[in-house]
Design an enzyme around this catalytic site. Sequence first.
Site, PDB file in Angstrom:
ATOM      1  N   SER A   1       0.803  -1.214   0.000  1.00 15.78           N
ATOM      2  CA  SER A   1       0.000   0.000   0.000  1.00 15.78           C
ATOM      3  C   SER A   1       0.847   1.281   0.000  1.00 15.78           C
ATOM      4  O   SER A   1       1.613   1.512  -0.920  1.00 15.78           O
ATOM      5  CB  SER A   1      -0.946  -0.069   1.195  1.00 15.78           C
ATOM      6  OG  SER A   1      -1.803   1.017   1.242  1.00 15.78           O
TER       7      SER A   1
ATOM      8  N   ALA B   1      -9.557   9.369   7.739  1.00 13.53           N
ATOM      9  CA  ALA B   1      -9.141  10.727   7.358  1.00 13.53           C
ATOM     10  C   ALA B   1      -8.155  10.689   6.191  1.00 13.53           C
ATOM     11  O   ALA B   1      -8.101  11.600   5.370  1.00 13.53           O
ATOM     12  CB  ALA B   1      -8.510  11.416   8.561  1.00 13.53           C
ATOM     13  N   ASN B   2      -7.408   9.575   6.088  1.00 12.73           N
ATOM     14  CA  ASN B   2      -6.409   9.468   5.021  1.00 12.73           C
ATOM     15  C   ASN B   2      -7.021   9.201   3.649  1.00 12.73           C
ATOM     16  O   ASN B   2      -6.303   9.068   2.654  1.00 12.73           O
ATOM     17  CB  ASN B   2      -5.385   8.387   5.371  1.00 12.73           C
ATOM     18  CG  ASN B   2      -6.032   7.016   5.552  1.00 12.73           C
ATOM     19  OD1 ASN B   2      -6.997   6.693   4.871  1.00 12.73           O
ATOM     20  ND2 ASN B   2      -5.514   6.223   6.461  1.00 12.73           N
TER      21      ASN B   2
ATOM     22  N   ARG C   1      -0.996   5.886  19.429  1.00 14.28           N
ATOM     23  CA  ARG C   1      -1.266   4.450  19.252  1.00 14.28           C
ATOM     24  C   ARG C   1      -0.119   3.833  18.450  1.00 14.28           C
ATOM     25  O   ARG C   1       0.534   4.543  17.657  1.00 14.28           O
ATOM     26  CB  ARG C   1      -2.612   4.208  18.546  1.00 14.28           C
ATOM     27  CG  ARG C   1      -2.732   4.901  17.206  1.00 14.28           C
ATOM     28  CD  ARG C   1      -4.021   4.512  16.497  1.00 14.28           C
ATOM     29  NE  ARG C   1      -3.917   3.228  15.840  1.00 14.28           N
ATOM     30  CZ  ARG C   1      -3.352   3.028  14.650  1.00 14.28           C
ATOM     31  NH1 ARG C   1      -2.815   4.028  13.974  1.00 14.28           N
ATOM     32  NH2 ARG C   1      -3.299   1.831  14.123  1.00 14.28           N
TER      33      ARG C   1
HETATM   34  C1  LIG Z   1      -3.109   7.063  10.643  1.00 12.75           C
HETATM   35  C2  LIG Z   1      -3.300   6.247   9.423  1.00 12.75           C
HETATM   36  O1  LIG Z   1      -3.533   6.811   8.361  1.00 12.75           O
HETATM   37  N1  LIG Z   1      -3.190   4.918   9.573  1.00 12.75           N
HETATM   38  C3  LIG Z   1      -3.343   4.001   8.447  1.00 12.75           C
HETATM   39  C4  LIG Z   1      -2.280   2.922   8.471  1.00 12.75           C
HETATM   40  O2  LIG Z   1      -2.460   2.174   9.633  1.00 12.75           O
HETATM   41  P1  LIG Z   1      -1.509   2.249  10.919  1.00 12.75           P
HETATM   42  O3  LIG Z   1      -2.006   1.106  11.779  1.00 12.75           O
HETATM   43  O4  LIG Z   1      -1.760   3.580  11.491  1.00 12.75           O
HETATM   44  O5  LIG Z   1      -0.097   2.114  10.423  1.00 12.75           O
HETATM   45  O6  LIG Z   1      -2.469   2.056   7.344  1.00 12.75           O
HETATM   46  C5  LIG Z   1      -3.722   1.363   7.346  1.00 12.75           C
HETATM   47  C6  LIG Z   1      -3.743   0.446   6.146  1.00 12.75           C
HETATM   48  O7  LIG Z   1      -3.653   1.134   4.948  1.00 12.75           O
HETATM   49  C7  LIG Z   1      -4.866   2.369   7.349  1.00 12.75           C
HETATM   50  O8  LIG Z   1      -6.075   1.668   7.438  1.00 12.75           O
HETATM   51  C8  LIG Z   1      -4.708   3.338   8.512  1.00 12.75           C
HETATM   52  O9  LIG Z   1      -5.675   4.324   8.492  1.00 12.75           O
HETATM   53 MG   LIG Z   2      -3.661   1.381   0.369  1.00  9.72          MG
END
Ligand SMILES: CC(=O)N[C@H]1[C@@H](OP(=O)(O)O)O[C@H](CO)[C@@H](O)[C@@H]1O
Ligand SMILES: [Mg+2]
Length: 549
Positions: free
Chosen positions: A68, A378-379, A498
């Site tokens: 990703s 939000a992303n 987190r």
């Molecule tokens: C703050 C943030 O954008 N975190 C992302 C990121 O996860 P993290 O667990 O925060 O690394 O990648 C995930 C998979 O793509 C997505 O679902 C999530 O929203």
């Molecule tokens: Mg992705």
Amino acid sequence: MSINLRTVYAFAREMYPKTSKETIQYGTAGFRGKAEFLDSVMFRMGVLATLRSRYRGGSVIGVMITASHNPEPDNGVKLVDPKGEMLEASWEAIATDLVNVSDQELEQQVAKIIKDNNIDVTTSSQVFVGMDNRYHSPRLLKAVADGVIALKGNVKEYGIVTTPMLHYFVVAANTKEAYGKPTEEGYYDKLIKAFELLRNGRLENGNYRNSIIYDGANGVGARKMLQFIKRMKGTLNVTVINQGIGVGKINEDCGADYVKVQQSPPKSMPEDVKPYTRCVSVDGDADRVVYFFTDDKGEFHLLDGDRIATLIAGYLMELVTQSEISLRLGLVQTAYANGASTDYIVDQLKFPVSCVPTGVKHLHHKALEYDIGVYFEANGHGTIVFSDNAKATIAQVAQTKESAKTLLLLIDLINETVGDAISDMLLVETILNHKGWDVQDWISSYNDLPNRQLKVKVQDRNVIETTDAERVCVKPEGLQTEINQVVAKYKRGRSFVRPSGTEDVVRVYAEAATKEDTDNLAYEVGLLVQKLAGGVGPPLTKPNSSAHL
Ligand SMILES: CC(=O)N[C@H]1[C@@H](OP(=O)(O)O)O[C@H](CO)[C@@H](O)[C@@H]1O
Ligand SMILES: [Mg+2]
């Protein structure tokens, strides 16, 4: 058909020996890490997908090879369940055990999964596999396919596709094509047909102009957008930058994650782009999308997943109201949603809103509780799901009401199986076109609170434990109390921490009334994490510098 588990064992030992000694965790969206350690993980996920397919009565299971938004050296795997959802939570533990046993224990572990879940290994199974355009993806795809073959399953390889395309193929096949044809052409056809019917020949309207700049993150989303353009007959003029063909590394200085976190355009943005031009960025596997533009003073503005969610929710509500049908609408966010967006949804849109932990799997499940469930991180990762009741009601009313006809076409345009950057973008374009809006109209619906994310390196990120949809930190002891004390100093301050589920960092989120306060709040909370959660690496840089991002 008889399965000889010795074959699995021999294959694994000879071709895909386990090289990593560290425990591999099932993250926010599956296993992810440096590509060189993932061959054995991929082989075993091929085995698991085959078992899961048999467990689900022969339904198709999907395996997507991608990391990703991560940097190019990383890769990963996402498993897709029969209805297009992410792998059921109870199987995440099974998957984790399977990838972590030694080569010697593998045969026994596979036998245990078969026994514990009462799987009939003589039945047929089907696994669909796709990959992003990282250079190591083909090697890892072969490992998945060999895992399937080792258990005498059927495997269908789709080659380079976006993650949401693979989800679509799985659902299309499992619904016997009621959802669409499980082919690349079937996917393009379905989306483009709905998009063009919704435009109905009106390409520009009010302030809406028919062209956008599309940042493909040097990933598969760029290639597929080029395919869309070929087939769209000019209904939308898309200029694709960061195509990743020949030059440019995936996600490097571009793409949805870069634009969102750095709060700036991709570095390779052409210089001659006019102020207020609508621009979009997708991530490396094209399941996220954010919009942005630069104003006439050269200032950058972001329209992220929260904006997209509110735009869509408001529009769907208008159509439902006009159609005079009674359906339960709801919006799902995570703690990363901007506080101003939540206020706008509750106070202005009067939409029920709920907050769940990070990860699309959580949002998707919550959204299924509504007739029309809108969910976005939000992303920019999200979609809309419609209940069977909603679909039937809308179809019936569509016989007499235009607004319901529009809703029906929107259902076809939306990839309900998972967030889909391209489908989401076409949906936003449709809404802006119908409303006659440009980016200034859109952004004026509410004012985002300034916000900032930091990544803090610690020895072991698992020392951080959270509750209340990740908004409260329960371990290490004392950290939350100190965060509360810092937050209390800032007007409209909010902050939480987190452990990331995709990278080896702790994420810090902060928002406050001013940009300066936000930067200071993030910095102070970052320092607390370093102090109380075993920070390693260089000290955090003081605000007004992006070096610590
Ligand atoms: C703050 C943030 O954008 N975190 C992302 C990121 O996860 P993290 O667990 O925060 O690394 O990648 C995930 C998979 O793509 C997505 O679902 C999530 O929203
Ligand atoms: Mg992705």
